[in-house]
Design a protein around this motif. Structure first.
Motif, short mmCIF file in Angstrom:
data_model
loop_
_atom_site.label_atom_id
_atom_site.label_comp_id
_atom_site.label_asym_id
_atom_site.label_seq_id
_atom_site.Cartn_x
_atom_site.Cartn_y
_atom_site.Cartn_z
N SER A 133 -27.33 -0.22 -64.84
CA SER A 133 -28.20 0.75 -64.19
C SER A 133 -27.36 1.87 -63.60
O SER A 133 -26.43 1.61 -62.84
CB SER A 133 -29.00 0.06 -63.08
OG SER A 133 -29.67 1.01 -62.27
N VAL A 134 -27.67 3.11 -63.96
CA VAL A 134 -26.90 4.26 -63.48
C VAL A 134 -27.80 5.17 -62.66
O VAL A 134 -28.83 5.64 -63.15
CB VAL A 134 -26.31 5.07 -64.67
CG1 VAL A 134 -25.53 6.28 -64.15
CG2 VAL A 134 -25.41 4.18 -65.53
N ARG A 135 -27.44 5.39 -61.40
CA ARG A 135 -28.20 6.27 -60.52
C ARG A 135 -27.26 7.33 -59.95
O ARG A 135 -26.23 6.98 -59.36
CB ARG A 135 -28.86 5.48 -59.39
CG ARG A 135 -29.86 4.44 -59.87
CD ARG A 135 -30.56 3.77 -58.70
NE ARG A 135 -29.63 3.00 -57.88
CZ ARG A 135 -29.99 2.37 -56.75
NH1 ARG A 135 -31.24 2.43 -56.32
NH2 ARG A 135 -29.09 1.67 -56.07
N ILE A 136 -27.64 8.58 -60.12
CA ILE A 136 -26.79 9.68 -59.67
C ILE A 136 -27.62 10.60 -58.78
O ILE A 136 -28.66 11.11 -59.19
CB ILE A 136 -26.23 10.48 -60.86
CG1 ILE A 136 -25.41 9.56 -61.76
CG2 ILE A 136 -25.39 11.65 -60.36
CD1 ILE A 136 -25.06 10.17 -63.10
N ALA A 137 -27.16 10.80 -57.55
CA ALA A 137 -27.83 11.69 -56.61
C ALA A 137 -26.90 12.85 -56.28
O ALA A 137 -25.80 12.64 -55.74
CB ALA A 137 -28.21 10.94 -55.34
N ILE A 138 -27.32 14.07 -56.63
CA ILE A 138 -26.51 15.25 -56.35
C ILE A 138 -27.26 16.15 -55.37
O ILE A 138 -28.47 16.01 -55.17
CB ILE A 138 -26.18 16.02 -57.64
CG1 ILE A 138 -27.46 16.48 -58.34
CG2 ILE A 138 -25.32 15.17 -58.56
CD1 ILE A 138 -27.19 17.29 -59.60
N GLY A 139 -26.55 17.08 -54.77
CA GLY A 139 -27.14 17.93 -53.76
C GLY A 139 -28.14 18.93 -54.31
O GLY A 139 -27.95 19.49 -55.39
#
Length: 249
Positions: A133-139
């Motif tokens: 599972s890949v989760r990416i949170a960017i600004g």
């Protein structure tokens, strides 16, 4: 991964692989590996090479800045680095490569990884295809906190631009099963790079770019503790973040 800094310094000074090999007492093939494969020589050899080239040894091989041993501070603390710039990008890539269950990334932009490792998207696709599972949170470039961060670092609209650039980098991952991308507008106290039970935490220091701020390497050691605190922090931000839709900019 090539050592472009070393290549540039050698080219500017007219140094060949054989020249630097003679100056440091190693085989020319060793020097070739330093340049073309990004290998790091032993400290004594690196210092001799840097002195010969008239360059700072840590500028040529940042990995030689020793990580401070965790000693008895915490069983979760693997290493402490003075600043993110001390870590080669391969540290982050190796962390993601080892992931089998999950990869979580919480940043404003962190475009340095894509810039130094163009295969990052491919790696994330491969991990997702293996069930990770890949989760990416960017600004969110338009958020008040991202814009305030630019003022604090005296970087102006640079942070906003890098957030937009990060979104462009990840655009190719839209719709890939197992990969989620969201934007957030929170005050970011730390950047978090998690792979299963290991995590790199890049502290944020007021007025200092993230590359100049400390990083600690954590490994989960039972329930609770620092690792769990950062996991909770990631989840809290993730739950307030907005999914990125295909075509978003």
């Amino acid at each position: 991964m090539q050592n472009e800094r070393l290549r540039t310094v050698m080219t500017a000074g007219g140094w060949t692989h054989a020249d630097l090999a003679n100056a440091t007492g190693v085989d020319p093939k060793s020097v070739e590996r330093w340049v073309n494969l990004g290998r790091t020589p032993r400290r004594v050899t690196a210092i001799k090479a840097a002195e010969s080239l008239g360059e700072d040894v840590h500028a040529l091989w940042p990995a030689l800045r020793q990580a401070r041993a965790a000693r008895a501070v915490s069983p979760e603390l693997v290493a402490l680095y003075d600043q993110r710039a001390d870590l080669p990008v391969s540290t982050f890539i190796d962390l993601f490569t080892q992931a089998r269950e999950r990869i979580d990334v919480l940043v404003y932009a962190a475009v340095f990884i894509h810039e130094a490792y163009p295969r990052l998207n491919d790696l994330l696709r491969e991990r997702a295809a293996e069930g990770c599972s890949v989760r990416i949170a960017i600004g969110d470039a338009d958020s008040e906190n991202v814009q305030q961060r630019g003022k604090e670092e005296k970087f102006g609209h640079g942070i906003e631009s890098r957030c937009r650039l990060a979104l462009m980098h990840y655009r190719a991952l839209f719709g890939v099963r197992g990969i989620e991308l969201r934007t957030h507008g929170t005050t970011l106290y730390n950047s978090i790079y998690r792979a299963d039970d290991q995590m790199l935490v890049n502290a944020h220091v007021w007025g200092v770019n993230a590359c100049g701020a400390p990083v600690w390497h954590l490994r989960r050691n039972g329930d609770g503790g620092m690792f769990a605190s950062y996991v909770q922090s990631f989840e809290a931000v993730w739950n307030t973040a907005h999914p990125v839709l295909e075509g978003s900019e």
